[in-house]
Design an enzyme around this catalytic site. Structure first.
Site, PDB file in Angstrom:
ATOM      1  CG  ASP A 102      24.909  31.591  41.880  1.00  0.00           C
ATOM      2  OD1 ASP A 102      25.583  31.924  40.884  1.00  0.00           O
ATOM      3  OD2 ASP A 102      24.605  32.374  42.786  1.00  0.00           O
ATOM      4  CG  ASP A 122      32.760  38.343  43.778  1.00  0.00           C
ATOM      5  OD1 ASP A 122      32.096  38.478  42.722  1.00  0.00           O
ATOM      6  OD2 ASP A 122      32.940  37.245  44.328  1.00  0.00           O
TER       7      ASP A 122
END
Lengths: 216, 260
Positions: free
Chosen positions: B12, B131
């Protein structure tokens, strides 16, 4: 010291193949080009490629590169990668059927969803990831590459096992040709520029390859 | 003679640094992206995923620069996502050295982007990131998941299975599926979610969210039928090495690439 021309026809990730060639050919110049004169001057030519075959052939035509590639590929070391392998064959079933460069005889086919892996599960399409290659011939480009070596693949279409000039076999639902060769032409379905040290070894073999040109 | 299951560290990226949070919150700095990438490359990672979690329009160029720096030294597949909005974004990242582009929010708000990008660049380089969060009250007997966007903050109300099918029909070549319920909890993948998607889509699935042990990786592959497993914290903070993870999987009968 020579120059290695990487054919730029505006598709996909060309940055990585240039960087990988720079890594293994420190004394050569790597030229990313769509100019036929650069191909004429180069000691080695690479036809990379991801994407779809119709766009690929359309771009090569638009850039007036089809004729130069057909003339030069049988005369100096020429490496087709991924879509570049599919482009050197005669025909692809992709995009409702596309005529390709026809440097090597064969027809590119789509993986069938009915094919199964070793566990009896339907194969996933595209074929994405690290798979093993088994050279089917002895060749300078396989120097230091062991049978069963892992290379990175990402494709939905493949060259069948019965094409001309098969140089390696890989199994994914069926046995397909993961590498082909004819004279000064070598083509691989995998991405050597994405296959870590094994891929760099293969590219090093290519830049040091001095095959005898085909008599025409 | 078989396709190896992939182990993929996820980086990330926020403001040019690698970070890791719990449920996308409480971000902790985990290092310089190029150094982290090189270290994973040396240790046998099969692929790297970079997710730009800030995803604001003002720093998208910096992500392309970052990918270019990594791709100059690291010769394994690179997937990039976060803030990808258009075909031009996809093209720029591919030209910077990315092999696959993950689209999430933009794929839901303008799904034609999937068709356009897969037509121009090939399905194999278009990953749709999903997600997923369980619908409150849905049980294991009849589990339901909904699709979230904007880094997990916004519920679209879309059913995950339904969206996965549509994404694949539009040209997605791979799905990166993150369980928002499990992400950062170290309690293992949502195996039911993975099994459900395995039944309903034919493209490879990368499992994400919840890895806290090597057994979790094995479960995701063996029980969840995932083609690849994504993890961040267990690798970033040195809990396990990639090599340890692969040796563990070999002992569980999972085909992996042990070289180099």
């Amino acid at each position: 010291m020579g120059s290695i021309a990487v054919i730029d026809y505006g598709m996909g990730n060309l940055f990585s193949i240039v960087k990988a060639l720079e890594h293994v050919a420190v004394n050569d110049s790597i030229v990313l080009t769509s100019d036929a004169d650069d191909l004429e001057r180069a000691s080695h030519i690479v036809l990379p490629g991801v994407g779809a075959i119709r766009e690929c052939m359309a771009e090569l035509k638009r850039l007036d590169l089809v004729k130069p590639i057909r003339e030069l590929a049988p005369r100096k070391p020429f490496l087709g990668i991924c879509l570049g392998l599919q482009a050197v064959l005669g025909f692809s079933d992709e995009n409702d059927g596309v005529e390709a460069l026809n440097l090597i005889k064969g027809r590119v086919r789509l993986f069938d969803q009915a094919l199964q892996d070793e566990a009896g599960e339907p194969i996933r399409i595209p074929h994405i990831g690290w798979n093993q290659i088994y050279p089917t011939i002895s060749h300078p480009l396989w120097n230091g590459i062991n049978p069963g070596a892992y290379f990175y693949f990402v494709h939905s279409y493949y060259a069948p096992d019965n094409v001309e000039g098969r140089a390696a076999s890989t199994v994914y639902g069926l046995d397909f040709s993961s590498a082909l060769t004819k004279g000064t032409i070598f083509a691989v379905q995998f991405h050597p520029e994405k296959s870590h040290t094994t891929g760099l070894k293969f590219l090093s073999n290519f830049v040091h390859w001095n095959p005898v040109p085909q008599s025409s | 003679m078989t396709l190896a299951k992939r182990i993929i560290p996820c980086l990330d990226v926020d403001g040019g640094r690698v970070v890791k949070g719990v449920r996308f919150q409480n971000l902790v700095d985990a290092g310089d992206p190029v150094e982290v990438a090189r270290a994973y490359d040396d240790k046998g990672a099969d692929e790297l995923v970079f997710l730009d979690i800030t995803a604001s329009s003002d720093n998208r160029e910096s992500v392309a620069d970052l990918i270019q720096a990594v791709a100059s030294e690291v010769f394994i597949p690179l997937t990039v996502g976060g803030g990808v909005r258009s075909g031009a974004d996809v093209r720029r990242l591919l030209h910077a050295g990315a092999d696959k582009i993950a689209v999430n929010t933009a794929a839901l708000t303008s799904p034609d982007l999937i068709n356009e990008a897969s037509y121009l660049f090939g399905s194999q380089c278009i990953v749709v990131a999903i997600d997923a969060r369980r619908v409150p009250g849905s049980t294991d007997d009849a589990p339901k998941w909904e699709v979230y966007t904007h880094g997990g903050r916004k519920n679209t109300g879309r059913d995950v299975e339904d969206w996965a099918r549509e994404a694949v029909a539009r040209g997605a070549g791979e799905l990166l599926v993150t369980s928002m319920d499990r992400d950062g909890t170290k309690s293992g993948f949502d195996l039911r979610l993975l099994q459900n998607l395995h039944q309903h889509v034919a493209v490879p699935v990368i499992a994400s969210g919840g890895v806290g042990s090597l057994e979790h990786l094995a479960e995701g592959i063996i029980e969840g039928h995932a083609d690849a497993v994504l993890a961040a914290s267990i690798f970033h903070f040195g809990t396990f090495t990639i090599r340890e993870a692969k040796e563990y999987l070999v002992n569980r009968g999972v085909p992996v690439r042990l070289e180099p």
